[in-house]
Design a protein around this motif. Structure first.
Motif, PDB file in Angstrom:
ATOM      1  N   UNK A 184       0.867  -1.181   0.000  1.00  0.00           N
ATOM      2  CA  UNK A 184       0.000   0.000   0.000  1.00  0.00           C
ATOM      3  C   UNK A 184       0.904   1.232   0.000  1.00  0.00           C
ATOM      4  N   UNK A 196       3.342  -2.917   3.913  1.00  0.00           N
ATOM      5  CA  UNK A 196       2.616  -4.122   3.515  1.00  0.00           C
ATOM      6  C   UNK A 196       1.117  -3.935   3.684  1.00  0.00           C
ATOM      7  N   UNK A 197       0.349  -4.513   2.781  1.00  0.00           N
ATOM      8  CA  UNK A 197      -1.097  -4.339   2.844  1.00  0.00           C
ATOM      9  C   UNK A 197      -1.652  -4.990   4.114  1.00  0.00           C
ATOM     10  N   UNK A 198      -2.737  -4.424   4.578  1.00  0.00           N
ATOM     11  CA  UNK A 198      -3.338  -4.906   5.827  1.00  0.00           C
ATOM     12  C   UNK A 198      -3.964  -6.281   5.620  1.00  0.00           C
ATOM     13  N   UNK A 199      -3.844  -7.085   6.648  1.00  0.00           N
ATOM     14  CA  UNK A 199      -4.487  -8.394   6.630  1.00  0.00           C
ATOM     15  C   UNK A 199      -5.084  -8.628   8.002  1.00  0.00           C
ATOM     16  N   UNK A 200      -6.247  -9.207   8.033  1.00  0.00           N
ATOM     17  CA  UNK A 200      -6.869  -9.521   9.321  1.00  0.00           C
ATOM     18  C   UNK A 200      -5.906 -10.384  10.105  1.00  0.00           C
TER      19      UNK A 200
END
Lengths: 209, 87
Positions: free
Chosen positions: B42, B76-80
């Motif tokens: 991101x 880094x893109x968000x991840x649950x």
């Protein structure tokens, strides 16, 4: 007679092999996994406290350069950041209907500022799968900054990516309540201090339409 | 303009730096920008509102980056996320 016995022996061996094959296959895969794990554990790119400390210092400097002086002081003194919620019927700012507490490498906690009621935990991580030093985990302050950027830039998207749970799943609710008391006390003391960094006024925090 | 990337075990690294008014440097910035987005990162631009309020803006292409932005931060893109034991 010999031929019959030989054929029976071959059939028996094949049958035994077929029966044992799944177990052997699982055992072999498990062995390979354990071997790989032990190799990873002893890799030279493992945990280095000095490197992690330097990384955290860089991350703190980056965080400080992005947030307000007030927010930086909050993180430095209390160990977490508060971000006002922007999706409610009230504008983002001190009068917002809800707010978030951002902790490093812990879920984001949503709460009601007026009552202190805890609403939800949003479990979200920013794993770097390239694992440059064997870990996918960002330095603490980078994790906080990533959450802060996500919430201030696109709150709905970040919350949508997170796993939502009721309060208490991972963060002790008593601890959060204590932190809210600490935050209130800290802000009162800061407002009395002549050299206080400027706290954002509600007007400052009103999201641009 | 600087393109920065958060990196585990390191803090931020400078991926590219240049003047968007210089075509060659702008091209390098665009290439570096695309590489990071292709890698699943991101991109955010820290901004400051007139009242002193700070926030960030997520951008999905180099064209969305304000021309006067000093830096773009990739992360880094968000991840649950939740510990495996809790899942």
């Amino acid at each position: 007679m010999g031929l019959a016995l030989g054929t029976a022996a071959v059939v028996l061996v094949v049958l035994l092999w077929e029966l044992a094959r799944p177990t052997l296959k699982r055992g072999l895969a498990r062995g390979v996994e354990l071997w790989a794990a032990s190799r990873r554990g002893s890799a030279p790119a493992g945990y280095d406290p000095g490197r992690e400390r330097r990384a955290e210092q860089r991350a703190r400097a980056l965080l400080r350069s992005c947030v307000t002086e007030h927010e930086w002081a909050m993180y430095r003194d209390l160990g977490f950041l508060r971000v006002w919620g922007g999706l409610g019927d009230r504008a983002r700012g001190a009068n917002a209907a809800y707010a978030y507490l951002i902790y490093p490498h812990k879920p984001i906690v949503a709460y009601v500022p007026e009552t202190g009621e805890l609403l939800n935990e949003y479990c979200v991580a920013f794993p770097d799968h390239s694992k440059p030093y064997g870990s996918s985990r960002l330095p603490d302050s980078d994790d906080v900054l990533a959450k802060w950027m996500g919430l201030t830039a696109d709150e709905r998207r970040l919350v949508g990516e997170a796993n939502m749970h009721l309060p208490g799943r991972q963060v002790d609710p008593d601890r959060v309540r204590r932190d809210l008391v600490r935050l209130g006390r800290w802000e009162r003391e800061l407002s009395r201090s002549p050299a206080a960094p400027p706290a954002p006024s509600p007007r400052d925090n009103v999201r641009a339409a | 303009m600087k393109l920065l990337r958060m990196k585990p075990g390191h803090g931020e690294v400078v991926l590219a730096e240049g003047d968007v008014a210089v075509p060659e440097q702008e091209r390098e910035l665009i290439e570096a920008f695309r590489r990071e987005l292709d890698a699943g990162m991101w991109a955010a631009v820290p901004t400051q509102a007139p009242g002193g309020r700070r926030e960030a803006e997520l951008v999905k292409s180099f064209a969305e980056v304000p021309r006067d932005a000093e830096r773009v931060i990739f992360f880094p893109r968000a991840a649950g996320g939740a510990p495996a034991a809790l899942r």
